[in-house]
Design a protein around this motif. Structure first.
Motif, mmCIF file in Angstrom:
data_model
loop_
_atom_site.group_PDB
_atom_site.id
_atom_site.type_symbol
_atom_site.label_atom_id
_atom_site.label_comp_id
_atom_site.label_asym_id
_atom_site.label_seq_id
_atom_site.Cartn_x
_atom_site.Cartn_y
_atom_site.Cartn_z
ATOM 1 N N GLU A 58 14.916 -7.282 -13.825
ATOM 2 C CA GLU A 58 14.339 -5.987 -13.474
ATOM 3 C C GLU A 58 15.434 -4.970 -13.166
ATOM 4 N N ARG A 96 11.113 -1.127 1.886
ATOM 5 C CA ARG A 96 11.753 -0.474 0.746
ATOM 6 C C ARG A 96 12.675 0.665 1.161
ATOM 7 N N ARG A 108 7.726 1.167 -10.314
ATOM 8 C CA ARG A 108 7.567 -0.257 -10.601
ATOM 9 C C ARG A 108 6.808 -0.944 -9.476
ATOM 10 N N LEU A 109 7.162 -0.605 -8.262
ATOM 11 C CA LEU A 109 6.504 -1.233 -7.128
ATOM 12 C C LEU A 109 5.027 -0.875 -7.072
ATOM 13 N N ASN A 117 12.104 2.630 -9.636
ATOM 14 C CA ASN A 117 11.811 1.437 -8.848
ATOM 15 C C ASN A 117 10.527 1.615 -8.050
ATOM 16 N N ARG A 147 5.205 -8.121 -5.415
ATOM 17 C CA ARG A 147 6.364 -7.252 -5.373
ATOM 18 C C ARG A 147 7.362 -7.638 -4.292
ATOM 19 N N THR A 205 15.707 -4.902 -5.943
ATOM 20 C CA THR A 205 14.585 -5.627 -6.540
ATOM 21 C C THR A 205 14.638 -7.114 -6.301
ATOM 22 N N VAL A 232 15.429 -8.320 0.176
ATOM 23 C CA VAL A 232 14.161 -7.868 -0.381
ATOM 24 C C VAL A 232 13.062 -7.886 0.679
#
Lengths: 293, 174
Positions: B48, B126, B88-89, B85, B97, B43, B122
């Motif tokens: 988070e 992903r 969340r994204l 996660n 994001r 993240t 990041v």
């Protein structure tokens, strides 16, 4: 330590080490989730109860009678026992101890024979999470080392007792179909012979395609019945409501699995039941053993 | 008749394990920091990461009796964390994001602060980050990571390779 791991180690070195606080917060969250789940389960249970009552109400015209099913010594019998809140409870009794497993749904009888003329008899329960016991009445004539896969479908959702079943043996020979007792409503749609509809089975994973036209959809339940030496097994697939499946498979609702029920047959003593749930890939996700009284 | 997958950390099995059952508290202390740091890598945000780690572990606590009998309770928590996660994204705006991508001329050597390194990570897709964290940080095999990500082990190895190439191109990773 690999180059990447070393890099990651350095990059995250500042992560909070306040474990005690984190543990307390986590447990609090878990307890809250449990509490919410209990409330949700209560609501679901109420809804399920209403569905069961509706099912039983719709099926009241059926008279299941009493008929021995399996085994010479601890023969289970089924009878309409009593009515509670408008729902008929059927008592599944084992002669050994006369204890009763109550089901709120009726059943239908299905009889047939395989291609070699071996007779088979089935008693299906129509409704939510009710099992079935299937067995050839004459065990001496069982085809050795073969399993019979029987698949039933319900013709009208919640129509009450209208089932059609059929199956095949391992060698692909077919079994004739039978119809459950019709109740009210329009006449049953005539069913083509199962032998014309079946195709080589890949196992229970393939039940969705067993009948041409794919009438099963997603809500199916498989039951496997084995003899102790595991040379004979009967698999039955029945419709299974989403609500009941979710209830049974609560721990992994996101996996949306099919539920397979394995019922171990012991001659004269049908008691052990192993519930096995598996996902779409056939992976066993959950297993629970139960024993009838 | 059942087909069983060779490796599935979430699969429940009948355990023949005679060891004393691990308490949730013991499990938490064994897993939390490592998981949290992995989620920080995913993240780029410490708060988070803490939140996700605690939520994933709270779900394990909720059904601990069942989770601890699994072949790999960690696998269950890791999968929960990955799924959380992803949720969340999906919730956050696309613009929010992702941290800004590092300058193309940036290098690992030049990234003197942790924030720079996290920012660099990041910036990876992903899927690559997930593979990196599961394999390189949490120490799973590619097949085990694949079971959690629901892809095959070869795909995991491919993602890690691409991530390494990307990191190397930006930071001269060895």
């Amino acid at each position: 330590m690999s180059d990447l791991r070393k890099l990651f180690d350095e990059a995250t070195a500042g992560f909070a080490a306040a474990e005690d606080d984190a543990l307390r917060r986590t447990i609090l969250r878990g307890r809250q989730r449990r509490a919410v789940k209990r409330i949700g389960a209560g609501v679901t249970g109420l809804a399920l109860t209403l569905v069961v009552v509706a099912l039983a109400w719709a099926a009241l015209p059926l008279d299941p009678g009493v008929r021995p099913l399996v085994g010479p010594t601890a023969t289970p019998t089924i009878s309409r026992d009593r009515e509670v809140a408008g729902a008929t409870l059927y008592c599944w009794t084992f002669q050994a101890d006369r204890r009763c497993i109550e089901r709120t749904t009726p059943f239908v009888d299905v009889a047939g024979g395989d291609a070699a003329g071996h007779p088979w008899e089935m008693r299906m329960f129509a409704g939510i999470f009710t099992g079935s016991v299937v067995r050839a009445p004459d065990s001496d004539r069982d085809p050795p080392n073969q399993s019979l896969l029987v698949v039933c479908r319900r013709w009208r959702p919640f129509g009450g007792g209208e089932w059609q079943c059929g199956g095949t043996l391992d060698d692909g020979s077919g079994m004739s179909t039978g119809l459950g007792e019709p109740t009210d409503g329009p006449p049953l749609e005539p069913a083509p012979p199962v032998s014309d509809q079946t195709r080589p089975l890949q196992g229970l994973e393939d039940t969705g395609g067993f009948f041409s036209g794919g009438v099963f959809g997603d809500d199916v339940m498989g039951i496997q019945l084995w003899t102790p030496d595991e040379t004979h097994r009967v698999d039955v697939t029945v419709d299974f409501t989403e609500e009941a499946r979710a209830e049974l498979f609560g721990p992994f609702p996101e996996l949306n699995p099919y539920l397979k029920l394995a019922v171990v047959l012991v001659p004269g003593d049908v008691r052990d039941v192993v519930y096995v749930a598996y996902d779409d890939d056939g992976n066993v996700l959950w297993r629970e053993h139960d024993r009838f009284p | 008749m059942l087909r069983r997958m060779a490796i599935d950390p979430v699969r429940t099995i009948d355990r023949a394990d005679e060891q004393a059952p691990e308490t949730f508290e013991e499990f938490f202390r064994r897993v939390y920091v490592r998981l949290g740091r992995g989620l920080l890598l995913l993240t780029g945000n410490r708060a988070e990461a803490e939140d996700l780690a605690q939520e994933a572990l709270a779900r394990a606590y909720e059904r601990w009796e069942r989770v601890r009998s699994m072949e790999s309770p960690e696998g269950y928590v890791y999968r929960s964390a990955m799924n959380l996660n992803r949720k969340r994204l999906r919730r956050v705006a696309v613009g929010r994001r992702r941290a800004p991508a590092p300058d193309a001329n940036d290098t690992i050597e030049a990234a003197e602060t942790r924030a720079d390194v996290l920012q660099l990570l990041v910036s990876l897709p992903r899927g690559q980050r997930e593979a990196l964290v599961l394999v390189e940080w949490l120490g799973l095999t590619a097949d085990e990571a694949g079971a959690i990500l629901r892809i095959d082990g070869g795909s995991v190895r491919g993602r890690i390779h691409r991530a390494r190439v990307a990191l190397r191109s930006r930071g001269e990773l060895g």
